[in-house]
Design an enzyme around this catalytic site. Structure first.
Site, PDB file in Angstrom:
ATOM      1  N   PHE A 192       0.801  -1.218   0.000  1.00  0.00           N
ATOM      2  CA  PHE A 192       0.000   0.000   0.000  1.00  0.00           C
ATOM      3  C   PHE A 192       0.832   1.265   0.000  1.00  0.00           C
ATOM      4  CE2 PHE A 192       0.853  -0.336   4.555  1.00  0.00           C
ATOM      5  CZ  PHE A 192       1.019   0.983   4.934  1.00  0.00           C
ATOM      6  N   LYS A 235      -1.128  -7.614  -8.778  1.00  0.00           N
ATOM      7  CA  LYS A 235      -2.043  -7.699  -7.648  1.00  0.00           C
ATOM      8  C   LYS A 235      -1.637  -6.607  -6.665  1.00  0.00           C
ATOM      9  CE  LYS A 235      -2.800  -8.724  -3.896  1.00  0.00           C
ATOM     10  NZ  LYS A 235      -3.293  -7.821  -2.769  1.00  0.00           N
ATOM     11  N   GLU A 244      -5.108  -3.893  -1.724  1.00  0.00           N
ATOM     12  CA  GLU A 244      -6.534  -3.581  -1.752  1.00  0.00           C
ATOM     13  C   GLU A 244      -6.845  -2.307  -0.959  1.00  0.00           C
ATOM     14  OE1 GLU A 244      -5.887  -6.793   1.435  1.00  0.00           O
ATOM     15  OE2 GLU A 244      -5.036  -6.154  -0.489  1.00  0.00           O
ATOM     16  N   ARG A 245      -5.852  -1.760  -0.252  1.00  0.00           N
ATOM     17  CA  ARG A 245      -6.096  -0.531   0.514  1.00  0.00           C
ATOM     18  C   ARG A 245      -6.128   0.706  -0.378  1.00  0.00           C
ATOM     19  NH1 ARG A 245      -1.963  -1.331   5.681  1.00  0.00           N
ATOM     20  NH2 ARG A 245      -2.628  -3.436   6.256  1.00  0.00           N
ATOM     21  N   SER A 295       5.618  -7.091   4.206  1.00  0.00           N
ATOM     22  CA  SER A 295       6.249  -7.431   5.479  1.00  0.00           C
ATOM     23  C   SER A 295       7.109  -8.684   5.327  1.00  0.00           C
ATOM     24  CB  SER A 295       5.188  -7.665   6.549  1.00  0.00           C
ATOM     25  OG  SER A 295       4.454  -8.849   6.279  1.00  0.00           O
ATOM     26  N   CYS A 319       9.538   1.725   3.427  1.00  0.00           N
ATOM     27  CA  CYS A 319      10.504   0.692   3.800  1.00  0.00           C
ATOM     28  C   CYS A 319      11.913   1.262   3.876  1.00  0.00           C
ATOM     29  CB  CYS A 319      10.444  -0.480   2.824  1.00  0.00           C
ATOM     30  SG  CYS A 319      10.990  -0.070   1.154  1.00  0.00           S
ATOM     31  N   GLU A 344       9.682  -3.657  13.069  1.00  0.00           N
ATOM     32  CA  GLU A 344       9.372  -2.482  12.256  1.00  0.00           C
ATOM     33  C   GLU A 344       8.076  -1.834  12.749  1.00  0.00           C
ATOM     34  OE1 GLU A 344       9.429  -1.546   7.497  1.00  0.00           O
ATOM     35  OE2 GLU A 344       8.424  -3.373   8.154  1.00  0.00           O
TER      36      GLU A 344
END
Length: 500
Positions: free
Chosen positions: A149, A173, A176-177, A226, A281, A383
């Protein structure tokens, strides 16, 4: 309520799963759209479209593929305002940062426009008597990208730009957020001249991810997310015979030596730690001042700097950063802040409970600052992915060097100093994949490669640059001999051929 559909075979596709994900407005906490979540069958439909398109697209010469990418770049630039506002409305990052998201992706598209040169193989004339050897780089087929996202424009373009340029067709893909920008990019790719099926977008959750990882016609998968999920993607994809690169989490450190330009360090840390609400990140959430005097000065200056930061709605040009992406993530970040307090770190600035007048239900988290953080604390080892900066004091250069080197993550690290010898020694010895010297966010330029070490990356090949070309292609080596006459034949040989 707006429904966000899939993009399959060159057009919008209405899914039949009956399952939806809410797309929030992080500024208000309200649902602004629903995104359809794909079934295995819908993923298969996208893969079949991509497989059909591959037969044509893989035979298009590299120069003509590059022309499509040149036009795609022009279209993205022409629609920059639309894309930046759309991205900002779903993610929450401020408009200027959203533009940077798009632009950084375009830089990889620019690299991919030079694909005719990057695809040149090797050639040896006269490797043996009348024998030449040469290599070809050929596309893999249908490939896929699963993106996070936090960079809904940049990371998809990092993946599909190079993959499509070398002749593959692509299944994207996205998260979805914030799915609307990836969808819009696919529409622009079609408009740029890519045949239908070259770039497909399927929205979804684990059902869609597993369908991609297990589909026999998907040959390679790139992932960013993640570390635990990255490991799952790497393992599952490899078990199903796929080439996989899976980028995971990070805990990037900034080492501040006593001779550093402290004015610049404070400005760099402020942007790197709190920009985009820390949802990067390559954010810099840990700073390691060397020496107590350096630490005391840095702390004092950071407190003053934090007081100048403005948290606002994503459309506020004066805001330094906006809300985090959703309510669950806000709760997660604030939970880590409480965890740090419980573990004994000193919370110098507390960003919890921040509210913005008129947007009380938005997902805002104020900047937070910890001091006296210890290596044993879970809030340091994991994190946080929010606007939280942790100060870890080190007494020596060697102690500072050991902290990022021993950490489970090895994505990025920075050192701030005016001592070239110390910087050179640090860059050579630190056990981290990307190093900045007086550069707080050391994301390499597009013609170099991006990738961390340890639990920050699973797989052997990095993203974009020539590493990206290698990941999305397979090498074929040809050994050729052309006899002088069809009547000349060598005697049969039953030993391994050599060039002796």
């Amino acid at each position: 309520m707006r429904d966000i559909e899939h993009f399959i075979d060159g057009s919008s596709f209405t899914g039949a799963s009956g399952r939806f994900g809410d797309v929030m407005d992080p500024n208000t906490g309200e649902v602004q759209a629903r995104v359809q979540l794909a079934t295995e069958g819908e993923v298969d439909k996208a893969v079949q479209s991509a497989q059909t398109a591959f037969e044509e697209w893989s035979q298009v010469n590299p120069q003509r593929r590059a022309r499509v990418l040149f036009e795609f770049k022009r279209l993205v630039e022409a629609n920059m305002d639309e894309l930046a506002h759309l991205l900002s409305s779903e993610h929450g990052k401020v408009i200027a940062d959203a533009r940077g998201d798009v632009q950084r992706g375009l830089e990889v598209i620019e690299f991919a426009c030079g694909i005719p040169h990057a695809l040149k193989g090797e050639y040896t004339w006269g490797a043996g008597p009348g024998i030449d050897v040469y290599s070809l780089r050929q596309p893999l087929g249908v490939v896929a990208g699963i993106t996070p996202f936090n960079f809904p424009a940049m990371i998809p373009m990092w993946m599909f730009g190079v993959a499509i340029a070398v002749g593959n067709t692509f299944i994207l893909k996205p998260s979805e957020r914030d799915p609307s920008v990836p969808l819009r990019l696919a529409e622009l790719m079609l408009q740029a001249g890519a045949p239908k099926g070259v770039l497909n977008v399927v929205h979804g959750d684990k059902t869609a991810v597993d369908a991609i990882l297990k589909h026999p016609l998907v040959h390679a998968v790139s992932f960013v997310g993640s570390s635990d999920i990255a490991h799952y993607v790497y393992r599952t994809g490899a078990e199903h015979g796929k080439r996989v690169q899976a980028m995971g989490g990070a805990k990037n450190h900034g080492i501040v030596l006593p001779d550093a330009d402290m004015d610049q360090v404070v400005k760099d840390l402020s942007g790197a730690a709190f920009g985009s609400a820390g949802e990067r990140c390559m954010a810099l959430p840990v700073v390691v001042p060397v020496g107590q005097k350096t630490a005391d000065e840095l702390r004092e200056r950071m407190v003053a700097e934090i007081a100048t930061l403005k948290v606002g709605v994503s459309t506020d040009d004066a805001a330094h950063y906006g809300p985090v992406v959703n309510a669950a993530h806000k709760a997660r970040v604030e939970g880590w802040i409480q965890k740090g307090v419980d573990e004994g770190a000193e919370l110098v600035v507390d960003g919890r409970g921040f509210t913005l007048q008129g947007h009380e239900n938005g997902y805002f988290v104020g900047p937070s600052l910890f001091d006296h953080v210890k290596p044993t604390m879970e809030s340091y080892r994991e994190e946080i992915f929010g606007p939280v900066l942790q100060i870890m004091r080190a007494d020596s250069f060697e102690e500072a060097l050991a902290l990022p080197s021993r950490h489970q993550y090895g994505n990025g690290v920075a050192i701030f100093t005016q001592n070239g010898r110390a910087a050179r020694d640090f860059a050579a010895r630190v056990n981290v994949g990307m190093v900045g010297i007086n550069v707080p966010i050391p994301v390499p330029v597009a013609y170099h490669t991006f990738g961390g070490w340890k639990r920050s990356a699973f797989g052997d090949i990095n993203q974009h640059g020539m590493e990206g070309v290698r990941f999305w292609t397979k090498t074929k080596t040809v050994t050729a001999r052309w006899p002088d006459s069809a009547l000349e034949h060598a005697d049969s040989s039953f030993v391994i051929p050599t060039m002796a």
